[in-house]
Design a protein around this motif. Structure first.
Motif, PDB file in Angstrom:
ATOM      1  N   LEU A 277       0.818  -1.214   0.000  1.00 31.81           N
ATOM      2  CA  LEU A 277       0.000   0.000   0.000  1.00 31.81           C
ATOM      3  C   LEU A 277       0.857   1.271   0.000  1.00 31.81           C
ATOM      4  CD1 LEU A 277      -2.904  -1.028   2.403  1.00 31.81           C
ATOM      5  CD2 LEU A 277      -2.859  -1.086  -0.095  1.00 31.81           C
TER       6      LEU A 277
ATOM      7  N   LEU B 166       2.262   1.305  -3.911  1.00 27.57           N
ATOM      8  CA  LEU B 166       1.330   0.700  -4.866  1.00 27.57           C
ATOM      9  C   LEU B 166       1.524   1.185  -6.304  1.00 27.57           C
ATOM     10  CD1 LEU B 166      -0.919  -1.332  -5.185  1.00 27.57           C
ATOM     11  CD2 LEU B 166      -2.567   0.419  -4.522  1.00 27.57           C
TER      12      LEU B 166
ATOM     13  N   ALA C 104     -11.124   3.293 -14.322  1.00 24.79           N
ATOM     14  CA  ALA C 104     -11.230   4.176 -13.159  1.00 24.79           C
ATOM     15  C   ALA C 104     -12.422   3.802 -12.287  1.00 24.79           C
ATOM     16  CB  ALA C 104     -11.355   5.625 -13.614  1.00 24.79           C
TER      17      ALA C 104
ATOM     18  N   ILE D 252      -6.988  -2.744  -7.823  1.00 22.24           N
ATOM     19  CA  ILE D 252      -5.579  -2.329  -7.742  1.00 22.24           C
ATOM     20  C   ILE D 252      -4.879  -2.900  -6.510  1.00 22.24           C
ATOM     21  CG2 ILE D 252      -5.787  -0.170  -9.050  1.00 22.24           C
ATOM     22  CD1 ILE D 252      -6.002   1.330  -6.386  1.00 22.24           C
TER      23      ILE D 252
ATOM     24  N   ASP E 276      -9.873   0.620 -10.350  1.00 22.86           N
ATOM     25  CA  ASP E 276      -9.767   1.456  -9.149  1.00 22.86           C
ATOM     26  C   ASP E 276     -11.104   1.465  -8.400  1.00 22.86           C
ATOM     27  OD1 ASP E 276      -9.615   3.438  -7.238  1.00 22.86           O
ATOM     28  OD2 ASP E 276      -8.556   4.878  -8.476  1.00 22.86           O
TER      29      ASP E 276
ATOM     30  N   SER F 188      -8.442   4.045  -4.672  1.00 21.34           N
ATOM     31  CA  SER F 188      -7.395   5.053  -4.441  1.00 21.34           C
ATOM     32  C   SER F 188      -7.863   6.099  -3.430  1.00 21.34           C
ATOM     33  CB  SER F 188      -6.970   5.707  -5.761  1.00 21.34           C
ATOM     34  OG  SER F 188      -8.060   6.366  -6.366  1.00 21.34           O
ATOM     35  N   ILE F 189      -9.181   6.312  -3.356  1.00 22.83           N
ATOM     36  CA  ILE F 189      -9.710   7.241  -2.336  1.00 22.83           C
ATOM     37  C   ILE F 189      -9.555   6.622  -0.951  1.00 22.83           C
ATOM     38  CG2 ILE F 189     -11.784   8.438  -1.494  1.00 22.83           C
ATOM     39  CD1 ILE F 189     -12.781   8.428  -4.429  1.00 22.83           C
TER      40      ILE F 189
ATOM     41  N   LEU G 216      -7.385   4.536  -0.079  1.00 27.96           N
ATOM     42  CA  LEU G 216      -5.962   4.562   0.238  1.00 27.96           C
ATOM     43  C   LEU G 216      -5.577   5.872   0.929  1.00 27.96           C
ATOM     44  CD1 LEU G 216      -3.246   2.981  -0.186  1.00 27.96           C
ATOM     45  CD2 LEU G 216      -3.007   4.202  -2.352  1.00 27.96           C
ATOM     46  N   GLY G 217      -6.280   6.937   0.569  1.00 29.40           N
ATOM     47  CA  GLY G 217      -5.987   8.239   1.157  1.00 29.40           C
ATOM     48  C   GLY G 217      -6.655   8.475   2.505  1.00 29.40           C
TER      49      GLY G 217
ATOM     50  N   ARG H 223      -7.462   2.884   5.287  1.00 26.40           N
ATOM     51  CA  ARG H 223      -6.699   2.328   4.173  1.00 26.40           C
ATOM     52  C   ARG H 223      -6.342   0.855   4.389  1.00 26.40           C
ATOM     53  NH1 ARG H 223      -1.868   6.087   5.555  1.00 26.40           N
ATOM     54  NH2 ARG H 223      -2.658   7.236   3.771  1.00 26.40           N
TER      55      ARG H 223
ATOM     56  N   ILE I  16      -5.470   6.978 -12.471  1.00 25.00           N
ATOM     57  CA  ILE I  16      -5.413   6.032 -11.339  1.00 25.00           C
ATOM     58  C   ILE I  16      -4.043   6.097 -10.672  1.00 25.00           C
ATOM     59  CG2 ILE I  16      -5.447   3.567 -10.696  1.00 25.00           C
ATOM     60  CD1 ILE I  16      -7.454   3.190 -13.082  1.00 25.00           C
TER      61      ILE I  16
ATOM     62  N   ASN J  67      -2.013   9.362  -2.716  1.00 24.29           N
ATOM     63  CA  ASN J  67      -2.598   8.870  -1.465  1.00 24.29           C
ATOM     64  C   ASN J  67      -1.788   7.797  -0.741  1.00 24.29           C
ATOM     65  OD1 ASN J  67      -4.734  10.606  -1.544  1.00 24.29           O
ATOM     66  ND2 ASN J  67      -6.073   9.183  -2.633  1.00 24.29           N
ATOM     67  N   GLN J  68      -0.769   7.243  -1.390  1.00 21.81           N
ATOM     68  CA  GLN J  68      -0.020   6.202  -0.684  1.00 21.81           C
ATOM     69  C   GLN J  68       0.884   6.860   0.354  1.00 21.81           C
ATOM     70  OE1 GLN J  68       1.625   4.133  -4.004  1.00 21.81           O
ATOM     71  NE2 GLN J  68       3.303   5.548  -4.345  1.00 21.81           N
TER      72      GLN J  68
END
Lengths: 461, 197
Positions: free
Chosen positions: A62, A65, A87, A241, A289, A293-294, A296-297, A302, B6, B13-14
């Protein structure tokens, strides 16, 4: 809290709970699988180290990534695989449709992929005139019943064999009243063999994608992913992902954990490593995705992306076992689903983080050590703060805050409560009080601690 | 392009990079040479396999003669088992043409004691569909080809190049109907393992 039926988890659970013997049966079946998991886990003295190692590998994934995704893509392309990026769900579905259209294919066989459930691929393709047949036995059963899977590993765990017999009698021509699992499985085998042999396209999920080599691994017990993929001219593999792991040797950690946690087997029957397409055929990978990815933030959430989809948190969850997978109204049910879904749509899934007792059993069995129950608790706070909390809870909480902020109200309220419990328990134990529904209320004491303490201070006791 | 979108979102964000853990401890903890064949046999049998210890290929032929009627389609990927259709001679045929195969016999050089899994690459399968489409599957493996766990198995596989490979640990099975175990879902209805001793 709206969904297809507009009903929330408690409302849907209430429907499931109407049939009490079935709830008991569902509860016991899942607990039995949880116990099988324990037997396997306890056989390995290094179990906790395995979990910790898996968790650390996922931490590394993570935190790197984007690099791993690019590495995976480059290696996969080098292996002769075609890579697509989507996406969101819509783009994923369109890519699948286009790949089929280009070849003039209107029938596809699909093995288990929770991602395609999340994307509602089957419904989309149906609208485009493409027929999809799910080849995992459990998924085929729920597909024929026109239902979504109720569990990510055991899709028809909510169905009785007699009901499956009726479905097979209607759709696959098995004898009326036949409910022997052996005979029903043989019926499905004959039906699906014909499907495997006649479909030019096969779609599968992905359990693990290895950045170092560009290969991906699919785990099944039935062999349905391989039967579909090896007999098709195009194999489409859909992956989120977060399915990436850095190196091939890391499979030596995850494959030891996955099935022991899922069904209590030491490994699935088949762990298939797809690296290059077979001569004359094509492999397409779609990297999706769709909100990941959101997530992940979101620092607090996460870790949910570490999930390897074993379902252990569902099997152990007292709420899942007694409310059934469909009451979660999302593709991935149970504790893990309840921390994944609000990321996609906080309003629609605002009820799910509350569908938990926060007992922590989910976190204890999770093979990659996701802090599931902590995240459920944190989601509740976010949801309340954002103003999405379920209405009944908001009113109750406001009343509580009002009472607690006034010592006078608190005291008189407490006295009133004790009197009510003593003389009129029906006033709280009724259909208007959802909190009482599945709880035994305690016997009310004669006096409060405060009252007792003042009496004691005054030397009356 | 969604790819760039992506990757940019992920990159943004990682969080701060954390190191990969050391796998050596797990390998060391599980390393043992004790009774691997015995452990394998126990686990594989519990998983629905028929495990035989045999002295040579002749012994395998004897067993197969008893188990399979003459005239059924048997495909062999093993040179010494030459009274059957030799897989490398039919590699050009379409995968679909093996739908009527009764038995496929293949070789493996790597077995895992902890879970009964046998590693077969595309080279050993000859044709990818063979170990799946056949009604029955047999695998021949040497007694020294076993490792304790998946940790040692992947150490042995290393960075080998293959188009396709699979760990196979038993016959095709399902428990989707009320958790009743049924052998023979879509793939082979049995897996016989011949350990050459």
């Amino acid at each position: 809290m709206s969904n297809a039926t507009g009903k929330s988890h408690p409302q849907l659970a209430a429907v499931f709970n109407q049939d009490e013997p079935r709830v008991d049966w569902h509860d016991e079946t899942l607990w039995w699988i949880r116990q099988k998991r324990d037997v396997q886990a306890h056989k390995l003295p290094e179990w906790e180290l395995l979990r910790e190692t898996a968790s650390q590998i996922k931490n590394n994934v993570l935190s790197n990534l984007s690099t791993y995704l690019e590495q995976f893509e480059a290696n996969a392309i080098n292996n002769g695989v075609i890579v697509h990026w989507a996406a969101d769900a819509k783009e994923h579905n369109q890519i699948v449709h286009q790949l089929l259209q280009e070849r003039g294919i209107n029938r596809m066989v699909k093995s288990k992929s929770m991602l395609t459930e999340e994307c509602h691929l089957n419904e989309y393709l149906k609208e485009q005139g493409i027929d999809v047949i799910d080849s995992d036995l459990g998924e085929r059963i729920v597909q024929l019943a026109n239902e979504p899977p109720s569990h990510i590993v055991l899709p028809c765990i909510h169905k009785k064999k007699e009901e499956i017999g009726d479905i097979f009698h209607e759709h696959l021509g098995s004898a009326k009243g036949e409910s022997d699992p052996k005979i029903l499985t043989e019926t499905a085998r004959q039906h699906l063999r014909e499907v495997f042999l006649t479909r030019r396209a096969a779609l599968t999920g992905v359990n693990f994608a290895i950045a170092e080599t560009g290969e991906f691994v699919i785990c099944t017990n039935e062999g349905n992913a391989d039967m579909g993929a090896h007999l098709a001219e195009i194999h489409i593999a859909s992956m989120g992902i977060e399915k990436i792991i850095p190196e091939r040797k890391h499979l030596g950690v995850f494959l030891r954990l996955l099935t022991r946690s899922a069904t209590g087997q030491p490994i699935t029957t088949y762990s298939s490593h797809y690296k290059k397409p077979q001569e004359g055929t094509a492999i397409h990978i779609i990297i999706v995705d769709n909100g990941r990815s959101i997530q992940l933030g979101r620092e607090d959430f996460r870790n949910s992306l570490k999930c390897i989809r074993c379902g252990a948190c569902m099997n152990t969850c007292p709420v899942y076992r007694k409310s059934g997978g469909h009451s979660y109204h999302t593709a991935v049910a149970g504790p893990i689903g309840s921390i994944l879904a609000p990321n996609l749509d906080m309003k629609k899934y605002a009820d799910l983080p509350f569908a938990s007792t926060l007992c922590g059993s989910c976190s204890n069995v999770c093979p990659v050590k996701i802090d599931i129950h902590d995240q459920l608790y944190k989601w509740r706070q976010v949801i309340v703060k954002e103003g999405y909390s379920p209405a009944s809870k908001t009113i109750a909480m406001k009343a509580m805050a009002f009472t607690l902020s006034s010592p006078g109200l608190y005291r008189s309220g407490g006295k009133m409560g004790r009197l009510v419990f003593k003389y009129a328990p029906f006033a709280v134990n009724n259909g208007l009080n959802p909190w009482y529904k599945h709880r035994e209320m305690p016997k009310a004491p004669e006096e409060s601690f405060g009252e007792w303490y003042s009496k004691r201070k005054e030397g009356k006791q | 392009m969604s790819r760039e979108k992506i990757l940019a979102a992920v990159k943004k964000n990682q969080f701060t990079s954390t190191a990969l853990p050391d796998l050596e401890i797990l390998s060391a903890l599980t390393a043992t040479s004790d009774n691997l064949v015995q452990q394998y046999t126990g686990v594989a049998s519990a998983g629905g396999c028929f495990v035989y210890e045999v002295n040579d290929l002749e012994a395998i032929k004897d067993i197969l003669r008893k188990e399979f009627k003459p005239g059924v389609k048997i495909i062999s990927g093993i040179q010494g088992l030459d009274e059957y259709t030799y897989a490398s001679n039919v590699m050009q045929e379409s995968s679909h043409s093996f739908a009527d195969a009764e038995l496929t016999i293949l070789a493996s050089n790597l077995g895992v004691a902890e879970n009964g899994a046998l590693w077969l690459t595309e080279n050993q399968m000859n044709i990818r569909i063979l170990p799946f489409i056949s009604q029955h599957l047999a695998v021949v493996i040497g007694k020294d080809a076993f490792v304790p766990t998946m940790a040692q198995a992947y150490a042995q596989i290393g960075n080998a190049d293959y188009g396709y490979g699979a760990f196979i640990s038993g016959p095709s099975k399902t428990a989707d109907i009320e958790q009743s175990l049924v052998i023979g879902a879509h793939g082979p209805r049995s897996l016989s393992v011949f350990i050459l001793i």
